[in-house]
Structures are given as structure tokens and as C-alpha cells.
Scaffold this active site. Structure first.
Site, mmCIF file in Angstrom:
data_model
loop_
_atom_site.group_PDB
_atom_site.id
_atom_site.type_symbol
_atom_site.label_atom_id
_atom_site.label_comp_id
_atom_site.label_asym_id
_atom_site.label_seq_id
_atom_site.Cartn_x
_atom_site.Cartn_y
_atom_site.Cartn_z
ATOM 1 N N CYS A 136 6.439 -5.365 1.598
ATOM 2 C CA CYS A 136 6.979 -4.347 0.687
ATOM 3 C C CYS A 136 7.929 -3.417 1.430
ATOM 4 O O CYS A 136 7.505 -2.499 2.133
ATOM 5 C CB CYS A 136 5.819 -3.569 0.074
ATOM 6 N N CYS A 139 7.723 0.238 0.583
ATOM 7 C CA CYS A 139 6.563 0.966 1.131
ATOM 8 C C CYS A 139 6.757 1.234 2.620
ATOM 9 O O CYS A 139 6.427 2.302 3.116
ATOM 10 C CB CYS A 139 5.272 0.159 1.007
ATOM 11 N N ASP A 140 7.226 0.226 3.345
ATOM 12 C CA ASP A 140 7.162 0.297 4.805
ATOM 13 C C ASP A 140 8.519 0.388 5.494
ATOM 14 O O ASP A 140 8.582 0.563 6.716
ATOM 15 C CB ASP A 140 6.416 -0.941 5.341
#
Ligand code: NDP
Length: 314
Positions: A136, A139-140
Site C-alpha cells: 500500500c 499507507c507506507d
């Protein structure tokens, strides 16, 4: 161990599950929603959401899901934090058993268990998950500011993730197993034009490479699938974007699934092969996979459950 009964049992608490819960509660079905492994679903692992209608500016995925769940609770949904490990759909009420032994029975069942990111399945992938390997980018990606990253895959997700990462990373390399992408042309054009992006064709990641103490990704070992040549490529981060798998393992052999294991619903409806069992969201949608479409089918499932109960004389 306890048993809980409801007119509408909802499995999953993403956009589809929460919307089904809101509609079912407002139809006086006194729904029960069981969270599952990832409370709030896939939106909880995204950051900015700017395409969910109703907000002038981008909102955060986790916040949006918190609001949806609060709304579902506010209108009367009972919410349980449990993971269903067994379902019996052979008779009504349908029975679902949680991993602690609690039993939930529903006169109708709405399956909204979503889909999960697919992984390559090589051993080193697990070793470096959270230490450089991710599924993701939103997200990261932040952790790879000014660093070099690779994205694996050739679909819309891979292209979107790669383009997203150009905002953060110093260099983005797309690695694809064939010599053409299946992503939409407009995305491909943006990708190929981007000065930070390069593409490695016809190649598979054989292994993620890195240090052990501390655990840290440093690169990938690639195999060219046309020439069999093996090489190493530097990467501080690697994003696997090779599609999703619907969370339907629990229902195999009871609910009709398609070849890709998505639940089959009647066109224009959320009905499944089992009367009284409905499916909403990504668990039955491999085409749109949007929060708003998941919410839309969640609404449909609750309305169809209500009609089913009326027709069945409940
Ligand atoms: P896709 O199934 O479309 O693409 C998966 C990609 O990963 C393919 O290029 C595939 O290669 C590759 N792949 C699969 N397995 C492996 C493996 N084991 N090793 C290496 N590569 C692998 O998934 P997406 O998540 O990209 O998209 C799913 C659906 O969601 C699509 O319908 C897509 O259009 C849609 N979508 C739409 C978006 C939008 O409209 N904004 C955004 C994101 C997704 P190969 O090509 O060789 O099969």
C-alpha cells in the site's frame, strides 16, 4: 460463549458493511455487524480520500471509516469485534461462529468481507514486510521520502501506486513480468513520461534482499523471464501491486463463486445463489472496487434483505 440473533447479520465493516448496517438499522432490522480481521476495511489503510462525495477537501480513510461505523452504531447497529471462522448457510437462520465460540444467527446474511491485497508468496516477502516491503503506497510511501523504490505489477493499481510514489521517492522503478502493461493507456502515458520513473520489463522478483540486523530492505533479485538472466537491483522500498483476492474462503462450497473466487451476484442486485444471503462491496466486485460503489451495494443489500424478510413473512 453466547448466541446472538438478528434479522440482518452483516459480516465485514468496510464501506459496504457499514452502509448495509445503516440502512438495515433504519429499516428496524436491528442488525448485527461483525468487524472481522480488518475493522473498517481497506479504507483504513489509505490516507487521502478525495473521491467520496460529500467532502469539499480530501478526508483521511481511517477517519471516514470511523464516522461510518459511528453512524451505523448511532442508528442502532450492534457491533461485535470478532472473527468468523465457520458459517452454515444450509438453513435459516444462517449461523456464523466466531473464533472464541460465540454464535451469531441471522434471518438474512449480508456478506461484506471485502478483498485483500495479493502477495508474491516468496519467503523473503514476509521477512521484509513492514521493513521495506508493502502492498500500500498510500499507507507506507511516506517512509520512502527521497529514497529509491520499486513497484511490482502492471495493472492500474501498480501504475497508480508508482505515480503516487513519484511525489515522495527520488526514483521509482516499475517491474513487470511481461513487455506491456494492462493498465489504462492514460495512466501508462503519464507513467512513461514521468522523469522519475523507469520500467524493467519481462522480469520477476525472485527474492527481496536486505540486512538482517536490523531488518532492512536493500534491493531485489530479478530474473529476466525471456533470457533467464539474474540481476540485483537497489531498492529501499518495494511495493507489491499485483491485484487483490476476495475474502471468500469461508463461503467456498456454499455460495457460488466465479473463477477468480468473487461471489456471484445477480446483475443489478446483491442476491447470491442462496435466498436470504446477499453480497456487497469488493467481495463481489472486481471491476469498480471503489468506496462509493461498495457503499452503494451495501445499501442495495440492506434494502434487498428487508424485502426478503417481508416476503418471507418476518
Ligand atoms: P490487475 O489484476 O488488473 O493487475 C495485476 C497485475 O499484476 C497484472 O499486471 C499482472 O500481470 C500482475 N501480476 C499478477 N500476479 C503476479 C505475480 N505473481 N507476479 C508478478 N506480477 C503479477 O490488478 P489491479 O489491482 O491493478 O486492478 C484490479 C482491478 O481494479 C482492475 O479492474 C483495475 O482496472 C481496477 N482498478 C482501477 C483503478 C482506477 O480506475 N482508478 C485503480 C486500481 C485498480 P499480467 O499483466 O502479466 O497478468
Amino acid at each position: 460463549m453466547a448466541t446472538y440473533h438478528t434479522k440482518a447479520l452483516i459480516l465485514g465493516s468496510g464501506a459496504a458493511g457499514c452502509t448495509a448496517a445503516i440502512y438495515a438499522a433504519r429499516a428496524s432490522l436491528e442488525p448485527i455487524m461483525v468487524h472481522g480481521m480488518q475493522p473498517g476495511g481497506q479504507l483504513t489503510i489509505t490516507s487521502d480520500v478525495e473521491n467520496f462525495p460529500g467532502f469539499e477537501h480530501a478526508v483521511q480513510g481511517p477517519w471516514l471509516m470511523e464516522q461510518m461505523e459511528k453512524q451505523a452504531a448511532h442508528v442502532g447497529t450492534k457491533i461485535f469485534h470478532d472473527t468468523i471462522v465457520k458459517v452454515d448457510l444450509s438453513k435459516r437462520p444462517f449461523t456464523c461462529t466466531g473464533d472464541g465460540g460465540d454464535i451469531y444467527t441471522g434471518d438474512t446474511l449480508i456478506i461484506a468481507t471485502g478483498a485483500s491485497a495479493r502477495w508474491l508468496g516468496i519467503p523473503s516477502e514476509k521477512t521484509f514486510q513492514g521493513f521495506g516491503v508493502s502492498a500500500c503506497a498510500t499507507c507506507d510511501g511516506f517512509f520512502f521520502k527521497n529514497k529509491e523504490v520499486v513497484v511490482i505489477g502492471g495493472g492500474n493499481s501498480a501504475v497508480e501506486e508508482a505515480l503516487y510514489l513519484t511525489n515522495l521517492a527520488s526514483k521509482v522503478t516499475l517491474i513487470h513480468r511481461r513487455d506491456s502493461l494492462r493498465a489504462e493507456k492514460i495512466g501508462q502515458e503519464r507513467l512513461f513520461k514521468h522523469p522519475k520513473v523507469s520500467v524493467i520489463w519481462d522480469s520477476a522478483v525472485e527474492e527481496f534482499l536486505g540486512t538482517e540486523n536490523p531488518t532492512n530492505l536493500t534491493g531485489v533479485r530479478l530474473k529476466n523471464l525471456k533470457t533467464d538472466a539474474v540481476s540485483e537491483y537497489k531498492a529501499d522500498g518495494a511495493f507489491v501491486a499485483i491485484g487483490h483476492t476476495p475474502n471468500t474462503q469461508l463461503f467456498t462450497a456454499q455460495v457460488t463463486l466465479d473463477d477468480d473466487k468473487y461471489i456471484v451476484t445477480r446483475p443489478g442486485s446483491t442476491t447470491t445463489n442462496i435466498p436470504g444471503v446477499f453480497a456487497a462491496g469488493d467481495v463481489q466486485d472486481k471491476i469498480f472496487r471503489q468506496a462509493v460503489t461498495a457503499a452503494g451495494t451495501g445499501c442495495m443489500a440492506a434494502l434487498e434483505a428487508e424485502r426478503f424478510l417481508l416476503a418471507a413473512g418476518h
